[in-house]
Enzyme design. Sequence first.
Site, short mmCIF file in Angstrom:
data_model
loop_
_atom_site.label_atom_id
_atom_site.label_comp_id
_atom_site.label_asym_id
_atom_site.label_seq_id
_atom_site.Cartn_x
_atom_site.Cartn_y
_atom_site.Cartn_z
N PRO A 215 17.67 -18.59 8.77
CA PRO A 215 17.79 -19.61 9.80
C PRO A 215 16.74 -19.43 10.91
CG PRO A 215 19.67 -18.11 9.86
CD PRO A 215 18.87 -17.74 8.68
N GLU A 436 42.56 -28.67 27.46
CA GLU A 436 42.04 -27.32 27.20
C GLU A 436 43.18 -26.34 26.96
OE1 GLU A 436 39.07 -26.78 26.45
OE2 GLU A 436 38.41 -28.78 27.07
P1 ADP Z 1 11.65 -17.67 13.33
O1 ADP Z 1 10.22 -17.67 12.92
O2 ADP Z 1 12.55 -16.98 12.37
O3 ADP Z 1 12.19 -19.01 13.71
P2 ADP Z 1 10.62 -16.23 15.56
O4 ADP Z 1 9.95 -15.11 14.89
O5 ADP Z 1 9.75 -17.37 15.99
O6 ADP Z 1 11.78 -16.81 14.66
O7 ADP Z 1 11.43 -15.68 16.79
C1 ADP Z 1 11.27 -16.18 18.09
C2 ADP Z 1 11.36 -15.07 19.11
O8 ADP Z 1 12.65 -14.48 19.11
C3 ADP Z 1 10.41 -13.93 18.83
O9 ADP Z 1 9.17 -14.16 19.40
C4 ADP Z 1 11.12 -12.74 19.45
O10 ADP Z 1 10.87 -12.68 20.84
C5 ADP Z 1 12.57 -13.08 19.26
N1 ADP Z 1 13.09 -12.45 18.05
C6 ADP Z 1 13.56 -13.09 16.96
N2 ADP Z 1 13.98 -12.22 16.03
C7 ADP Z 1 13.75 -10.99 16.52
C8 ADP Z 1 13.97 -9.67 16.02
N3 ADP Z 1 14.51 -9.48 14.81
N4 ADP Z 1 13.62 -8.63 16.79
C9 ADP Z 1 13.07 -8.84 18.01
N5 ADP Z 1 12.85 -10.04 18.53
C10 ADP Z 1 13.18 -11.13 17.82
ZN ZN Z 2 38.86 -30.23 22.89
#
Ligand code: ADP
Ligand code: ZN
Length: 629
Positions: A215, A436
């Site tokens: 995802p 709620e």
């Molecule tokens: P995807 O490509 O799977 O959509 P990204 O690599 O673009 O996700 O993630 C976006 C940001 O979220 C990254 O630049 C980082 O800052 C953070 N992030 C996401 N997953 C991790 C992880 N496993 N460890 C550290 N940071 C993460």
């Molecule tokens: Zn509701």
Amino acid sequence: MKLSWRTVLLWSFPILIIGFFLWQGTLANPTGVDNNRNVAASRMTYGRFLNRLEAGQITAVDFYEGGRTAIVQALEPELSDGVLRARVDLPGNMTELIGNLKEKHVSFDIHPPRPESALWGILGNLIFPVLLIGGLFLLFRRSGNAPGGPGQAMNFGKSKARFQMEAKTGVMFDDVAGIDEAKEELQEVVTFLKKPERFTAVGARIPKGVLLVGPPGTGKTLLAKAIAGESGVPFFSISGSEFVEMFVGVGASRVRDLFKKAKENAPCIIFIDEIDAVGRQRGAGIGGGNDEREQTLNQLLTEMDGFEGNTGIIIIAATNRVDVLDAALLRPGRFDRQVMVDPPDIKGRLEVLNVHARNKKLAEDIKLEVIARRTPGFTGADLANLLNEAAILTARRRKEAITMSEIDDAVDRVIAGMEGTPLVDSKSKRLIAYHELGHAIIGTLIKEHDPVQKVTLIPRGQARGLTWFAPDEDQGLISRAQLKARITGALGGRAAEDVIFGDAEVTTGAGNDLQQVTGMARQMVTRFGMSDLGPLSLEGQQSEVFLGRDLMTRSEYSDEIASQIDAQVRVIVEACYQDACRIVQENRGVIDRLVDLLIEKETIDGDEFRQIVAEYAEVPEKERYVPQL
Ligand code: ADP
Ligand code: ZN
């Protein structure tokens, strides 16, 4: 500056306009009247000219500009040479005037535009296209100097590829946390890139393509960058959606450009994000295939086959949906390795938090474990976002370091959106409070339901009030009793409105709840075999309709079964709704008390809530899975 045809069109407009004004204003005056150095300094009105003509004082008339102006000579005894030369603007109809002049034997002549002004005219006509072309040329030159690569833009048939290249990503495996299996599998790719001899010596074929499946926000891009960073090779990236352009052929030429550049820079990594945008099954679009996409995909396949496995180019692609990818992409020699990148578990979340807390100032009281426990289902990107939101809140509150209160607010914000202002006490506020509390009381009294974390009347995002439940860490398998509990809980809001305010007073506030309810009930029937229809799978994974493929395979069952499904869904929802209404009725006393408290305090937290309910009814103990850290 990136140059595309859109930019060119945009820029050519001002140039066109400037060119036009230059042309009109300074250069296009082919008449030559003003250049007539016969000292036609004075002007004469047409009326006075006619008077003088009648008086027989006009001796000569020279017509210019096709009869729009004339230089006339009149007798003027007061002047030294006895002749006045003046310019007259004529209102038109030169022929009538000429007849008049002939009658009076005035000499006249009609002058065509002078040759030199004709030249000006031609220049004037030329200057505009010249300016336009010159302007475009300059633009192209400028873009040629940009890092996108020289000369590309002059190549009309080829579009400028919209890929990015990073010589050094600066990302290391240490920056990627919580997805250890994926990291381990990809460690090998780093070795391929660093020491290819090791593999080629024993005749091993180095993989060309790796597909990262997971995802959004789980760190796929980050992981690909880390591979490039660890191997010290350049990183080329492009998003699948960039390939798919309006014009047929553009996507394919982008693929060609990308691979050309990559080959020049091998060893390197090519990262293709959202590959499903191009890599969908061919011939699956509604109303026939999409030529552009298919051409692009074919080009991608050709390029992947076109280089030897050991050239040192490794293509990493990311998608959330392998199921829609064209089978040709997954064949050996293409994306034959798949690496799952799942949202992190509690341990993974703690590691991600540790990575992102490195450059943040945290107060002593903050325990990252507590945050990791509170955030099941959060991806790496969510967690990074969470800490960043908390830091922003801290700055706004002028605190020295992030405390737990900023973290709590940031969690709520990441999950449910911005906080709004609470309603003033009114009938609709009471109704929302009952709604709620309907959710909350049912969530508390049914054993299989997740426990209430808090109930609040502070609006957030779209919601006017919210009941928060603490989800269990172990989200693996869900039992029928749990599903029914969730449906009943989700119906609790509507049930409370119905029981307390009456059938006619129920509101639209339950819209969202009902959508979820229907979805869950339907899946119980069609996917999980939890109805009287028996253990049958009647529908695949729910997927968007826009994929033509789904439309074709959707009806795995007859119309008769379809109506039976509807009936079963109704049976489930009906039973749960009865239950919800019963629970609300039986607990009317405590609900009334809680409503007053909620309106007064805006928020009641889970423990206080359970304590009050326990004074009136028996609150079942919930089984929780508490993972070790
Ligand atoms: P995807 O490509 O799977 O959509 P990204 O690599 O673009 O996700 O993630 C976006 C940001 O979220 C990254 O630049 C980082 O800052 C953070 N992030 C996401 N997953 C991790 C992880 N496993 N460890 C550290 N940071 C993460
Ligand atoms: Zn509701």
